[in-house]
Design a protein around this motif. Structure first.
Motif, short mmCIF file in Angstrom:
data_model
loop_
_atom_site.label_atom_id
_atom_site.label_comp_id
_atom_site.label_asym_id
_atom_site.label_seq_id
_atom_site.Cartn_x
_atom_site.Cartn_y
_atom_site.Cartn_z
N ASP A 148 8.96 3.17 3.02
CA ASP A 148 10.02 2.62 2.70
C ASP A 148 11.35 4.22 2.39
OD1 ASP A 148 11.63 0.87 1.04
OD2 ASP A 148 11.57 1.83 -0.36
N ARG A 149 10.39 5.02 1.70
CA ARG A 149 11.31 6.27 0.89
C ARG A 149 12.02 6.98 1.85
NH1 ARG A 149 10.55 2.91 -2.52
NH2 ARG A 149 10.00 3.93 -4.44
N ILE A 196 0.81 -1.17 -0.12
CA ILE A 196 0.52 -0.43 -0.05
C ILE A 196 0.78 1.32 0.05
CG2 ILE A 196 -1.81 -1.25 0.72
CD1 ILE A 196 -1.09 0.24 3.42
N ASP A 197 0.11 2.35 -0.12
CA ASP A 197 0.95 3.73 -0.50
C ASP A 197 1.71 4.57 0.81
OD1 ASP A 197 0.27 4.34 -2.87
OD2 ASP A 197 -1.27 4.91 -2.26
N ALA A 198 1.52 3.77 1.68
CA ALA A 198 1.75 4.01 3.37
C ALA A 198 3.35 2.99 3.96
CB ALA A 198 0.74 3.71 4.79
N VAL A 199 3.30 2.00 2.49
CA VAL A 199 4.23 1.27 3.20
C VAL A 199 5.85 2.00 2.00
CG1 VAL A 199 5.71 -0.80 2.09
CG2 VAL A 199 3.59 -1.01 3.76
N VAL A 200 5.76 2.15 0.81
CA VAL A 200 6.25 3.29 -0.02
C VAL A 200 6.34 4.03 0.35
CG1 VAL A 200 6.50 4.02 -2.66
CG2 VAL A 200 4.67 1.83 -2.22
N ARG A 201 5.93 4.71 1.13
CA ARG A 201 6.61 6.36 1.75
C ARG A 201 7.10 5.73 2.81
NH1 ARG A 201 0.69 7.72 1.17
NH2 ARG A 201 0.60 6.88 2.77
N SER A 244 16.55 -4.00 -5.75
CA SER A 244 16.29 -2.45 -6.13
C SER A 244 15.27 -2.84 -7.19
CB SER A 244 17.22 -1.92 -7.15
OG SER A 244 18.13 -1.00 -6.30
N ALA A 245 15.58 -4.10 -7.52
CA ALA A 245 14.40 -4.29 -8.13
C ALA A 245 12.62 -5.35 -8.06
CB ALA A 245 14.64 -5.47 -9.71
N GLN A 246 13.10 -5.19 -6.76
CA GLN A 246 12.19 -5.69 -5.57
C GLN A 246 11.21 -4.54 -5.68
OE1 GLN A 246 11.22 -8.44 -5.89
NE2 GLN A 246 13.20 -9.35 -5.61
N GLY A 247 11.13 -3.51 -5.28
CA GLY A 247 10.29 -2.62 -5.45
C GLY A 247 10.14 -1.72 -4.32
N GLU A 284 15.38 7.79 2.77
CA GLU A 284 16.52 9.03 2.41
C GLU A 284 17.33 8.96 3.85
OE1 GLU A 284 13.31 11.63 2.66
OE2 GLU A 284 12.53 11.20 0.87
N VAL A 285 16.90 8.48 4.40
CA VAL A 285 18.24 9.07 5.69
C VAL A 285 19.24 7.48 5.44
CG1 VAL A 285 18.46 8.42 8.24
CG2 VAL A 285 16.20 9.15 7.48
N ALA A 286 18.75 6.48 5.41
CA ALA A 286 19.96 5.53 4.87
C ALA A 286 21.17 6.25 4.08
CB ALA A 286 19.61 4.45 4.37
N SER A 287 20.48 6.77 2.75
CA SER A 287 21.90 7.18 1.69
C SER A 287 22.20 8.59 1.90
CB SER A 287 20.34 7.33 0.38
OG SER A 287 19.56 8.50 0.42
#
Length: 625
Positions: free
Chosen positions: A242-243, A235-240, A456-459, A247-250
Motif C-alpha cells: 500500500d505504501r 498483514i505487514d506485506a499489505v501495508v508495504r 485516510s482513516a481506514q489504515g 508513493e508512486v501515486a503521490s
C-alpha cells in the motif's frame, strides 16, 4: 502425490513450545503469526472454529498454498506429523470455545486428467471434495460444491466429485479439497496468469461458503455473510504494498498536470481568431520522470498479500496508474486521446442519448440561438467562495479532528474549484451566483475531500487515493450532493450533459472549434461557457474524462432505485463496481465506519430528496422548478 492428513489425538506433552505460545496468544485474544522452522507458517488473526490446512512437499501446489493462506486462520507445513500435533492442540482449544471445530485442507491433483492435447474444446476440470462422515462436514462439502459450480466460468467449468472419507478416525469434522492444476500448461509448466487468479478467487470463495455452512450447521458463530469469516487484519506485506503504490501515486497530480495554466489568454486568442482556430494551451512542466515512475510501479510485488480481494484491488490500481503515467508521457501528442479512451472508456450510445435528451428538454434561458449572453449577476467572487469553504471545512473539522484540509486561491487555473489530495484549490477568476456556492462546496468538500479523509482513516492509503475507476462514482455522488442542497438547476444539468456531447464529438474526431460551434449553434450555450467545456475536453491533447459526471450520476441513481446503501461510498474513494468489495471488507472488519458523514445529509430537504431518488428518478427530475 502429497500426503493427506487425518488428525488424531496426540500426547500434549509432545506439543512444541511454539504451539504452546500460540495457544497462549489465542487465549489472550491476540493474533498468531509464526514462521515455522521447516518453512511453514501458522497464522490466526482471531479465534475461529476452523483451520485451513495445506501440506506442502516435493510438489507443493503453489495455488493451493495461496488459497490456504488467504484465510484468516491457516497452517502450512511440509510435515503431516506436525500438522496432526498442531491441529489436535488448537482444535481442542477452539472446540471448547465454539462448541465445534473443522479442518479444511487444500491441495492439488497431480495432473489435469480431463484435458487432452487433441481436445476440440476446453473440457471441465475436476475438483475432488472428501468429507468426514459427520453431518456438519457433509453440509460443508455440499456448500463448497454448490458454490464452485455456480462460479461464472470464463475458461473452464468445474466438475465437483463429492466423496466420503469412510473409516477415517478423526477427532474433528474434516473437509479435503483437491483441484486440477488448470492454471499451468501440462507439458511446459508455463502459467496462465489470469486463469490462476480466477482459480484462486473462486476456490477461496467456495471454501469460505463451506466454512459458513459448517458454522451455520453447528451454530458455533453468528455471521451476516460468509465473507465475515475472512481476514480482519492487514498483514505487514499489505501495508508495504500500500505504501509503495501510494508513493508512486503521490509523485504526480494528474489533473493539475493536464490542466492549462493560460485559460484566460487562450480564450482571448480563440475569440480574436473568430473562434475558428484552436488556441495554444500551456501546461506546468512535469516534475517526474515517467519511465522511472513506471519502473518503480512495476517493481512492486503483490505475491505475499495473502488476500485475493486486496490482490485484485492493487493490481487494478497499478494498471490505472500505468495508464495515467502513459497519458502524461503523451501529453500534447496524438497518442494522448487513445490513452484517455483506454482510461475513461468511450461514450456509450445510451449515455450520449441521455445527454442529448437533457440538452433538448432542460432549458436555461441564458442564451439565444446565436450564443449571445443574457448577463447574469454573479455576486460570489473567489474570496467569498474561499470564506465559505473555510467555514465548511471548520465544521467538518469540528466533527472529525482529522479533517485537515487546506484552501488555496491561485491564478494558474481556469475559473472554478479543484480538489487535489487534501487541498481545495480555487481559481482567482472564479465568479458565480451566491446560491451556487453551497452546492458546489458540498460537491468539492462534502464528497471529494470527505472521502479523502475518510479513506485516510481506514489504515490503507489506497482508499484515500482511490480504487481504480473511482472517479465516475465520485463525480456522480458530488453532483447528487448538489441536488440534495437544492443546487441542481437546468443550466447546471445542461453543462454536465454538454460535457458528454463534447467528449463524444472529440472521440469521433471533431476539432476544438467544431465542438465549440456544436455547443453554441446547436445547443445554445453561451460562448464563454462553451469554451470552458471544450477547454476541459481538449486539455492535454483531448481527454475523455468529462463524460464520467453524467455516467456516474446515472449509476448512482440506478443504485439508489435498487435500494442500495450510500454508507460504503463515504468510506473512501471507490467505483460503483467496488460496492460489493467494500461491503465485504466492512463485514470482515477490515474497514471501519466513515469517520465523518456529509453535512449535506443533515439539510432539511435532503431526506425527502433522497427518498425521491430511491423511488426512481432521472437526471431531469432533479432540476429545480
Amino acid at each position: 502425490m502429497k500426503r493427506s492428513v487425518a488428525p488424531a489425538s496426540t500426547n500434549t506433552a509432545d506439543t512444541p513450545d511454539w504451539v504452546a505460545e500460540a495457544l497462549a496468544s489465542i487465549n489472550a485474544g491476540k493474533a498468531v503469526r509464526k514462521d515455522l522452522p521447516d518453512g511453514g507458517r501458522l497464522h490466526i488473526d482471531r479465534a475461529l472454529p476452523f483451520l485451513c490446512l495445506h501440506i506442502s512437499g516435493e510438489d507443493e501446489g503453489p495455488v493451493a498454498r495461496e488459497i490456504a493462506q488467504a484465510n484468516a486462520s491457516y497452517l502450512i507445513t511440509p510435515e503431516a506429523d506436525i500438522a496432526i500435533s498442531v491441529i489436535d492442540a488448537i482444535g481442542t482449544l477452539l472446540k471448547r470455545r465454539f462448541g465445534a471445530f473443522m479442518v479444511l485442507e487444500m491441495g492439488e491433483l497431480a495432473r489435469d486428467e480431463l484435458l487432452t492435447d487433441d481436445a476440440p474444446y476446453l473440457p471441465p476440470f475436476k475438483i475432488e471434495v472428501t468429507a468426514s462422515p459427520d453431518a456438519p462436514a457433509r453440509i460443508a462439502a455440499k456448500a463448497f460444491a454448490n458454490a464452485a459450480e455456480a462460479t461464472e466460468a470464463k475458461f473452464r467449468t468445474p466438475r465437483v466429485e463429492l466423496r466420503e472419507a469412510d473409516g477415517m478416525d478423526m477427532p474433528f469434522p474434516y473437509l479435503r479439497v483437491r483441484f486440477a492444476p488448470i492454471y499451468r500448461q501440462q507439458e511446459s509448466g508455463n502459467i496462465y496468469p489470469q486463469l490462476r487468479e480466477r482459480l484462486i478467487a473462486s476456490i477461496f470463495d467456495a471454501g469460505l461458503q463451506a466454512l459458513a455452512a459448517f458454522v451455520g450447521a453447528t451454530k458455533s458463530m453468528n455471521i451476516s455473510t460468509h465473507r465475515a469469516l475472512g481476514r480482519k487484519a492487514f498483514i505487514d506485506a499489505v501495508v508495504r504494498t500500500d505504501r509503495s503504490i501510494d508513493e508512486v501515486a503521490s509523485t504526480f497530480d494528474f489533473l493539475l498536470a493536464v490542466t492549462p495554466i493560460n485559460a484566460d489568454a487562450a480564450w482571448s486568442e480563440f475569440a480574436a481568431g473568430d473562434y475558428r482556430r484552436a488556441p495554444r494551451f500551456l501546461y506546468r512542466p512535469l516534475t517526474l520522470q515517467v519511465e522511472a515512475a513506471k519502473k518503480k510501479l512495476f517493481s512492486i510485488s503483490f505475491d505475499h498479500l495473502e488476500d485475493p480481494v486486496l490482490y485484485q484491488l492493487y493490481r487494478e490500481k497499478q494498471q490505472e496508474l500505468d495508464l495515467q503515467l502513459s497519458l502524461l508521457s503523451a501529453r500534447e501528442t496524438a497518442k494522448f486521446i487513445e490513452f484517455g479512451r483506454a482510461l475513461y472508456g468511450p461514450v456509450e450510445p445510451e449515455l450520449l442519448g441521455v445527454a442529448r435528451d437533457i440538452l433538448a428538454r432542460a432549458g436555461d434561458g441564458n442564451a439565444s440561438a446565436g450564443g449571445q449572453a443574457r448577463v447574469t449577476e454573479r455576486h460570489a467572487d473567489c474570496y467569498f467562495v474561499e470564506q465559505q469553504a473555510r467555514a465548511m471545512i471548520a465544521e467538518y473539522r469540528r466533527r472529525y479532528a482529522g479533517f485537515d484540509a487546506s484552501v488555496e486561491v491561485r491564478d494558474d487555473l481556469p475559473s472554478g474549484l479543484l480538489v487535489s489530495g487534501s487541498r481545495l484549490i480555487i481559481a482567482r477568476s472564479t465568479a458565480m451566483e451566491a446560491e451556487r456556492v453551497e452546492p458546489i462546496l458540498s460537491h468539492e468538500i462534502g464528497v471529494h475531500l470527505l472521502t479523502y479523509f475518510n479513506g485516510s482513516a481506514q489504515g490503507l492509503r489506497l482508499f484515500r487515493s482511490g480504487l481504480a475507476g473511482y472517479e465516475g462514482m465520485q463525480e456522480g455522488l458530488a453532483v447528487f450532493a448538489e441536488f440534495l442542497t437544492s443546487g441542481m438547476s437546468g443550466e447546471r444539468l445542461r453543462l454536465i450533459a454538454a460535457r458528454v456531447v463534447a467528449c463524444a464529438a472529440m472521440l469521433d474526431g471533431a476539432s476544438l472549434p467544431e465542438t465549440y460551434r456544436l455547443l453554441v449553434e446547436d445547443h445554445g450555450f453561451l460562448r464563454a461557457d462553451a469554451f470552458n467545456v471544450v477547454l476541459r475536453v481538449y486539455r492535454g491533447g483531448a481527454l475523455a474524462k468529462d463524460a464520467i459526471y453524467l455516467r456516474g450520476l446515472l449509476q448512482l441513481l440506478t443504485h439508489l432505485a435498487a435500494d442500495g446503501a450510500l454508507e460504503p461510498f463515504w468510506m473512501g474513494k471507490i467505483a460503483a463496481s467496488h460496492f460489493g468489495v467494500m461491503q465485504e471488507l466492512s463485514a470482515r472488519g477490515l474497514l471501519g465506519v466513515p469517520a465523518v458523514h456529509p453535512i449535506f445529509l443533515d439539510y432539511p430537504e435532503a431526506p425527502s430528496r433522497l427518498s425521491r431518488a430511491r423511488a426512481g428518478m432521472s437526471p431531469l427530475d432533479m432540476v429545480e422548478p
